[in-house]
Design a protein around this motif. Sequence first.
Motif, mmCIF file in Angstrom:
data_model
loop_
_atom_site.group_PDB
_atom_site.id
_atom_site.type_symbol
_atom_site.label_atom_id
_atom_site.label_comp_id
_atom_site.label_asym_id
_atom_site.label_seq_id
_atom_site.Cartn_x
_atom_site.Cartn_y
_atom_site.Cartn_z
ATOM 1 N N SER A 132 0.433 -12.152 -6.005
ATOM 2 C CA SER A 132 0.190 -11.473 -7.279
ATOM 3 C C SER A 132 1.096 -12.026 -8.370
ATOM 4 O O SER A 132 2.211 -12.482 -8.109
ATOM 5 N N GLU A 133 0.588 -11.972 -9.618
ATOM 6 C CA GLU A 133 1.396 -12.364 -10.762
ATOM 7 C C GLU A 133 2.386 -11.261 -11.092
ATOM 8 O O GLU A 133 2.213 -10.100 -10.719
ATOM 9 N N TRP A 134 3.407 -11.618 -11.870
ATOM 10 C CA TRP A 134 4.468 -10.662 -12.185
ATOM 11 C C TRP A 134 3.958 -9.473 -12.983
ATOM 12 O O TRP A 134 4.531 -8.383 -12.916
ATOM 13 N N ILE A 135 2.871 -9.645 -13.730
ATOM 14 C CA ILE A 135 2.348 -8.563 -14.563
ATOM 15 C C ILE A 135 1.454 -7.609 -13.771
ATOM 16 O O ILE A 135 1.165 -6.499 -14.222
ATOM 17 N N ASP A 136 1.033 -8.011 -12.580
ATOM 18 C CA ASP A 136 0.162 -7.147 -11.770
ATOM 19 C C ASP A 136 0.923 -5.904 -11.337
ATOM 20 O O ASP A 136 2.131 -5.939 -11.085
ATOM 21 N N GLY A 137 0.188 -4.813 -11.189
ATOM 22 C CA GLY A 137 0.812 -3.555 -10.831
ATOM 23 C C GLY A 137 1.582 -3.610 -9.534
ATOM 24 O O GLY A 137 2.633 -2.968 -9.400
ATOM 25 N N VAL A 138 1.107 -4.367 -8.567
ATOM 26 C CA VAL A 138 1.764 -4.429 -7.260
ATOM 27 C C VAL A 138 3.166 -5.019 -7.366
ATOM 28 O O VAL A 138 4.031 -4.719 -6.526
ATOM 29 N N ILE A 139 3.425 -5.816 -8.391
ATOM 30 C CA ILE A 139 4.754 -6.380 -8.616
ATOM 31 C C ILE A 139 5.482 -5.630 -9.723
ATOM 32 O O ILE A 139 6.594 -5.122 -9.525
ATOM 33 N N PHE A 140 4.881 -5.549 -10.895
ATOM 34 C CA PHE A 140 5.530 -4.956 -12.062
ATOM 35 C C PHE A 140 5.936 -3.509 -11.810
ATOM 36 O O PHE A 140 7.043 -3.091 -12.177
ATOM 37 N N ASP A 141 5.066 -2.738 -11.183
ATOM 38 C CA ASP A 141 5.328 -1.303 -11.001
ATOM 39 C C ASP A 141 6.248 -0.994 -9.829
ATOM 40 O O ASP A 141 6.705 0.149 -9.701
ATOM 41 N N VAL A 162 10.906 0.467 -12.944
ATOM 42 C CA VAL A 162 9.607 1.109 -13.144
ATOM 43 C C VAL A 162 9.269 2.080 -12.011
ATOM 44 O O VAL A 162 8.807 3.202 -12.265
ATOM 45 N N LEU A 163 9.491 1.673 -10.755
ATOM 46 C CA LEU A 163 9.104 2.540 -9.640
ATOM 47 C C LEU A 163 9.820 3.886 -9.679
ATOM 48 O O LEU A 163 9.160 4.932 -9.596
ATOM 49 N N SER A 185 0.835 -1.209 0.000
ATOM 50 C CA SER A 185 0.000 0.000 0.000
ATOM 51 C C SER A 185 0.867 1.256 0.000
ATOM 52 O O SER A 185 0.563 2.235 -0.693
ATOM 53 N N ILE A 186 1.951 1.230 0.775
ATOM 54 C CA ILE A 186 2.865 2.377 0.800
ATOM 55 C C ILE A 186 3.519 2.561 -0.563
ATOM 56 O O ILE A 186 3.592 3.688 -1.088
ATOM 57 N N LEU A 187 4.006 1.472 -1.150
ATOM 58 C CA LEU A 187 4.637 1.562 -2.456
ATOM 59 C C LEU A 187 3.648 2.054 -3.514
ATOM 60 O O LEU A 187 4.008 2.846 -4.393
ATOM 61 N N GLY A 188 2.417 1.579 -3.431
ATOM 62 C CA GLY A 188 1.407 2.022 -4.384
ATOM 63 C C GLY A 188 1.007 3.468 -4.180
ATOM 64 O O GLY A 188 0.632 4.161 -5.133
ATOM 65 N N GLN A 207 9.671 -3.946 -18.565
ATOM 66 C CA GLN A 207 9.914 -2.944 -17.543
ATOM 67 C C GLN A 207 10.806 -1.818 -18.052
ATOM 68 O O GLN A 207 10.561 -0.639 -17.768
ATOM 69 N N TRP A 208 11.841 -2.163 -18.797
ATOM 70 C CA TRP A 208 12.712 -1.122 -19.340
ATOM 71 C C TRP A 208 11.990 -0.294 -20.399
ATOM 72 O O TRP A 208 12.230 0.914 -20.536
ATOM 73 N N THR A 209 11.095 -0.929 -21.151
ATOM 74 C CA THR A 209 10.266 -0.178 -22.098
ATOM 75 C C THR A 209 9.364 0.795 -21.357
ATOM 76 O O THR A 209 9.227 1.965 -21.747
ATOM 77 N N ALA A 210 8.757 0.312 -20.275
ATOM 78 C CA ALA A 210 7.903 1.180 -19.454
ATOM 79 C C ALA A 210 8.701 2.339 -18.882
ATOM 80 O O ALA A 210 8.262 3.496 -18.916
#
Length: 324
Positions: free
Chosen positions: A160-169, A174-175, A84-87, A297-300
């Motif tokens: 969560s899956e790797w593509i979910d925002g909580v992981i991917f972002d 990306v962060l 939640s903090i990271l998001g 991730q590098w594209t993002a």
Amino acid sequence: MSTTLTEKPAEPGSGRRLLRGMPWLVVRQHRIALTCVIGLTLLTAIWIVYERNELVQLLDAKGWPEKDAGQPLENNRGYNYITSILGGLPLILAVFIGAPLIAGDQENGTAQLVTTQSATRRQWLIAKLGLAYTLALVSGVVLSALFTWWWKPYRSVFLSEWIDGVIFDNTGPVLPAFLLFLTAAGITIGVLIRRVLPAMVVTFLFTAITTMFVWDEIRVRLGDSHLFTYPMDTELPARYAEAYELDRWVGSADGTLYNWGICAEATEKAQNACIKEHGIVNDVIEYLDYSQMATMQWTAAGLLLAGTALLTAFTLWRVTRRPL
């Protein structure tokens, strides 16, 4: 009370400061916000290290990976608070750092005094942007590195899956890129609106829409999808366990694809007749593979950094060429 940009340091021994001149004044002006963000970053970093150590001990006690460890992070309050903090960190930086950064000086008239000082307007602006971007970059790099260190070796037990925002972002580049982009967006909105409270409200809405709706649509389009065909009524091979399924079809022997529910008939007899009529023999999935994550991730990050550069260039032009 914030220190204005006209304040001059008078303490003896000031030459030994790490920062002097305009950067020191800007840091002092925003020292409360700076302290809060740094404190939140340090607290979250320590918390991640603690939770990772707890997870490692729990998995070792259960004999993982030789034995199934179940879902050790299910209903784990520490994990939920950290994510939640990271998001929420992009929102915090955009609304409370970015939006008031220039708008506050425009609203209270401090920005108009810049031209009367020995520093130029461009120097003042660069010091302001440097503070905000350094804060966003340092916070993002530290927390992303630690969260990646926690998640990557134990990703199979995360919820969560790797593509979910909580992981991917929140992992990889990306962060920090996201923090830079949304901070730049908040600064630009503040420059355009020129009032702190309205700028914060608009920045909040922009950040919420971007993170909850727009970015979710962009994320899954960053990679090239693949198709995999396998016989009906068989299990998907284990090597696709970490693949993210985008869509699913059924297919005939000649490669023709049909919607998954084409033979969803009321009875088994009717369903079998439909399958026979269309010659359906395969299941087909469209997927993104976990091996694509780093490239995506590098594209993002590249897209976000390009957006940051454009917003920064506009802000520099707007502030240096237009009346404050």
